[in-house]
Scaffold this active site. Structure first.
Site, PDB file in Angstrom:
ATOM      1  N   LEU A  19      -6.759  90.575 -26.662  1.00 59.03           N
ATOM      2  CA  LEU A  19      -7.774  91.456 -26.079  1.00 59.03           C
ATOM      3  C   LEU A  19      -7.332  91.904 -24.691  1.00 59.03           C
ATOM      4  O   LEU A  19      -6.755  91.124 -23.942  1.00 59.03           O
ATOM      5  CB  LEU A  19      -9.093  90.688 -25.933  1.00 59.03           C
ATOM      6  CG  LEU A  19      -9.664  90.069 -27.203  1.00 59.03           C
ATOM      7  CD1 LEU A  19     -10.822  89.136 -26.851  1.00 59.03           C
ATOM      8  CD2 LEU A  19     -10.129  91.176 -28.131  1.00 59.03           C
ATOM      9  N   ASP A  61      -4.411  85.431 -28.039  1.00 57.12           N
ATOM     10  CA  ASP A  61      -4.840  85.109 -26.669  1.00 57.12           C
ATOM     11  C   ASP A  61      -4.753  83.607 -26.379  1.00 57.12           C
ATOM     12  O   ASP A  61      -5.209  83.155 -25.327  1.00 57.12           O
ATOM     13  CB  ASP A  61      -6.286  85.565 -26.446  1.00 57.12           C
ATOM     14  CG  ASP A  61      -6.381  87.063 -26.155  1.00 57.12           C
ATOM     15  OD1 ASP A  61      -5.581  87.552 -25.338  1.00 57.12           O
ATOM     16  OD2 ASP A  61      -7.251  87.740 -26.739  1.00 57.12           O
ATOM     17  N   GLU A  66      -7.168  77.988 -20.480  1.00 54.83           N
ATOM     18  CA  GLU A  66      -8.253  77.599 -19.570  1.00 54.83           C
ATOM     19  C   GLU A  66      -9.629  77.962 -20.128  1.00 54.83           C
ATOM     20  O   GLU A  66     -10.629  77.329 -19.800  1.00 54.83           O
ATOM     21  CB  GLU A  66      -8.068  78.278 -18.216  1.00 54.83           C
ATOM     22  CG  GLU A  66      -9.151  77.895 -17.219  1.00 54.83           C
ATOM     23  CD  GLU A  66      -9.067  78.675 -15.932  1.00 54.83           C
ATOM     24  OE1 GLU A  66      -8.981  78.063 -14.889  1.00 54.83           O
ATOM     25  OE2 GLU A  66      -9.082  79.923 -15.993  1.00 54.83           O
ATOM     26  N   ASP A  67      -9.676  78.990 -20.966  1.00 50.19           N
ATOM     27  CA  ASP A  67     -10.978  79.439 -21.462  1.00 50.19           C
ATOM     28  C   ASP A  67     -11.611  78.483 -22.469  1.00 50.19           C
ATOM     29  O   ASP A  67     -12.781  78.646 -22.814  1.00 50.19           O
ATOM     30  CB  ASP A  67     -10.834  80.846 -22.082  1.00 50.19           C
ATOM     31  CG  ASP A  67     -10.556  81.887 -21.006  1.00 50.19           C
ATOM     32  OD1 ASP A  67     -11.134  81.767 -19.918  1.00 50.19           O
ATOM     33  OD2 ASP A  67      -9.741  82.796 -21.254  1.00 50.19           O
ATOM     34  N   ARG A  86     -11.565  84.451 -30.377  1.00 46.36           N
ATOM     35  CA  ARG A  86     -10.963  83.339 -29.641  1.00 46.36           C
ATOM     36  C   ARG A  86     -11.628  81.989 -29.939  1.00 46.36           C
ATOM     37  O   ARG A  86     -11.168  80.958 -29.448  1.00 46.36           O
ATOM     38  CB  ARG A  86     -11.010  83.635 -28.135  1.00 46.36           C
ATOM     39  CG  ARG A  86     -10.260  84.913 -27.754  1.00 46.36           C
ATOM     40  CD  ARG A  86      -9.930  84.949 -26.286  1.00 46.36           C
ATOM     41  NE  ARG A  86      -9.168  83.770 -25.887  1.00 46.36           N
ATOM     42  CZ  ARG A  86      -8.966  83.402 -24.641  1.00 46.36           C
ATOM     43  NH1 ARG A  86      -9.452  84.100 -23.653  1.00 46.36           N
ATOM     44  NH2 ARG A  86      -8.264  82.308 -24.360  1.00 46.36           N
ATOM     45  N   ARG A 132     -18.685  87.285 -21.303  1.00 46.10           N
ATOM     46  CA  ARG A 132     -18.171  86.207 -22.157  1.00 46.10           C
ATOM     47  C   ARG A 132     -19.045  84.950 -22.088  1.00 46.10           C
ATOM     48  O   ARG A 132     -19.204  84.250 -23.085  1.00 46.10           O
ATOM     49  CB  ARG A 132     -16.743  85.839 -21.726  1.00 46.10           C
ATOM     50  CG  ARG A 132     -15.723  86.962 -21.869  1.00 46.10           C
ATOM     51  CD  ARG A 132     -15.419  87.261 -23.332  1.00 46.10           C
ATOM     52  NE  ARG A 132     -14.473  88.339 -23.486  1.00 46.10           N
ATOM     53  CZ  ARG A 132     -13.145  88.192 -23.468  1.00 46.10           C
ATOM     54  NH1 ARG A 132     -12.624  86.993 -23.292  1.00 46.10           N
ATOM     55  NH2 ARG A 132     -12.355  89.231 -23.621  1.00 46.10           N
ATOM     56  N   HIS A 165     -13.772  87.746 -15.725  1.00 43.36           N
ATOM     57  CA  HIS A 165     -14.425  86.449 -15.527  1.00 43.36           C
ATOM     58  C   HIS A 165     -14.728  86.248 -14.041  1.00 43.36           C
ATOM     59  O   HIS A 165     -14.072  86.857 -13.190  1.00 43.36           O
ATOM     60  CB  HIS A 165     -13.463  85.326 -15.943  1.00 43.36           C
ATOM     61  CG  HIS A 165     -13.190  85.233 -17.405  1.00 43.36           C
ATOM     62  ND1 HIS A 165     -11.913  85.301 -17.925  1.00 43.36           N
ATOM     63  CD2 HIS A 165     -14.022  85.048 -18.465  1.00 43.36           C
ATOM     64  CE1 HIS A 165     -11.984  85.158 -19.245  1.00 43.36           C
ATOM     65  NE2 HIS A 165     -13.241  85.013 -19.598  1.00 43.36           N
ATOM     66  N   CYS A 252      -5.767  80.934 -15.846  1.00 44.25           N
ATOM     67  CA  CYS A 252      -6.113  80.813 -17.258  1.00 44.25           C
ATOM     68  C   CYS A 252      -4.963  80.284 -18.113  1.00 44.25           C
ATOM     69  O   CYS A 252      -5.159  79.928 -19.269  1.00 44.25           O
ATOM     70  CB  CYS A 252      -6.638  82.122 -17.818  1.00 44.25           C
ATOM     71  SG  CYS A 252      -5.577  83.498 -17.521  1.00 44.25           S
TER      72      CYS A 252
HETATM   73  C1  CIR Z   1      -9.101  87.802 -23.088  1.00 44.93           C
HETATM   74  O1  CIR Z   1      -9.511  88.940 -22.940  1.00 44.93           O
HETATM   75  O2  CIR Z   1      -9.813  86.884 -23.490  1.00 44.93           O
HETATM   76  C2  CIR Z   1      -7.648  87.503 -22.761  1.00 44.93           C
HETATM   77  N1  CIR Z   1      -6.832  88.630 -23.084  1.00 44.93           N
HETATM   78  C3  CIR Z   1      -7.485  87.178 -21.298  1.00 44.93           C
HETATM   79  C4  CIR Z   1      -8.207  85.921 -20.911  1.00 44.93           C
HETATM   80  C5  CIR Z   1      -7.954  85.558 -19.493  1.00 44.93           C
HETATM   81  N2  CIR Z   1      -8.600  84.350 -19.179  1.00 44.93           N
HETATM   82  C6  CIR Z   1      -8.857  83.979 -17.950  1.00 44.93           C
HETATM   83  O3  CIR Z   1      -8.584  84.695 -17.009  1.00 44.93           O
HETATM   84  N3  CIR Z   1      -9.486  82.809 -17.787  1.00 44.93           N
END
Ligand code: CIR
Length: 257
Positions: A19, A61, A66-67, A86, A132, A165, A252
């Site tokens: 994404l 992704d 970290e997410d 995700r 999110r 975020h 992340c």
């Molecule tokens: C997303 O859109 O979920 C990923 N392409 C990027 C996530 C980045 N995560 C973060 O900065 N904690």
């Protein structure tokens, strides 16, 4: 901020299928792998032992580990990422985290939380309400944080279209100090903290990570680096350009504990 371990996941060959809201062009795979390797080496240079998970082709992704969890010395909680594509990333991270934290909490539906929205600042945690992380997720996380001895407050960034975020726009530097983009600098939630502002054209660098005695910082942002060094921080600049193309920041790419 005193860490001994980190979990990272290698970017996969389909990294560019992830994404993104950015319009910076497609990432180069070879440079993505190179930048990831440099990032991992920087964590090792800070004294951390790394668990390097293989890429999973189901989750382009997935390198943005970290997410998927919030990890504190007192415990860890698995998130439920806000992007449907995700949510499956959490299972592998759960297996790995369980070897360190046998009792894992989790965010349940209808709650969603992305770790990128969660900024630990000492015994207080800022929870970003974003596209999110929803209110139900923020509330569940707030209860869990209280149960492990942390206060928390919610920072609504849903109208701040420049960031994905909360932590795309702020970081904890330690020593009572937050690094913050201009748009967030006057937010009442941050009263009582010393604020280091990024210049408008250096906003991407607001996503930095304090690791032990160093600050990992995206390279190419000289004003911020100079300012942090003047405050006594040892900065480790890291090339992040390929991850930026996929809306990713420096924090992340790892779960640190
Ligand atoms: C997303 O859109 O979920 C990923 N392409 C990027 C996530 C980045 N995560 C973060 O900065 N904690």
């Amino acid at each position: 901020m005193q860490f001994t371990h980190a979990i990272v996941r290698l970017p996969g060959n389909n990294f560019a299928d992830g994404l993104t809201r950015e319009d910076l062009g497609a990432p180069s795979l070879s440079q993505t792998f190179e930048q990831h390797a440099t990032y991992c080496q920087a964590l090792r240079d800070c004294g951390l032992t790394l668990t390097v998970l293989p890429a999973d082709p189901r989750y382009p992704d997935g390198t943005f580990v970290e997410d998927t969890a919030i990890v504190l010395p007192e415990g860890a909680i698995l998130t439920r990422p806000g992007a449907d594509s995700r949510q499956g990333e959490v299972a592998v991270i759960a297996d790995e985290l369980r070897t360190h934290y046998p009792l894992l909490a989790r965010i349940d539906a209808p709650g969603t939380v992305d770790g990128g929205d969660i900024c630990e600042a000492g015994r207080h945690v800022f929870i970003g309400l974003s596209h999110r992380t929803n209110a139900a997720g923020a509330a569940q996380l707030g209860h869990w944080l209280a149960s492990v001895g942390y206060t928390s407050s919610v920072v609504d960034v849903r109208d701040l279209h420049t960031i994905l975020h909360l932590k795309s726009g702020m970081s904890w530097l330690g020593d009572g100090r937050l690094l913050v983009i201009d748009e967030l600098a006057a937010h009442p939630a941050f009263a009582g903290f010393a604020i280091v502002r990024t210049e408008a054209d250096e906003a991407y660098a607001a996503n930095a990570v304090r690791v032990n005695d160093a600050v990992l910082l995206a390279s190419g942002f000289p004003h911020l680096r100079t300012r942090l060094e003047a405050l006594g921080y040892r900065c480790l600049p890291l090339p992040m350009g390929e991850f930026a193309k996929m809306d990713g920041g420096l924090s992340c790419l790892s779960l640190r504990f």
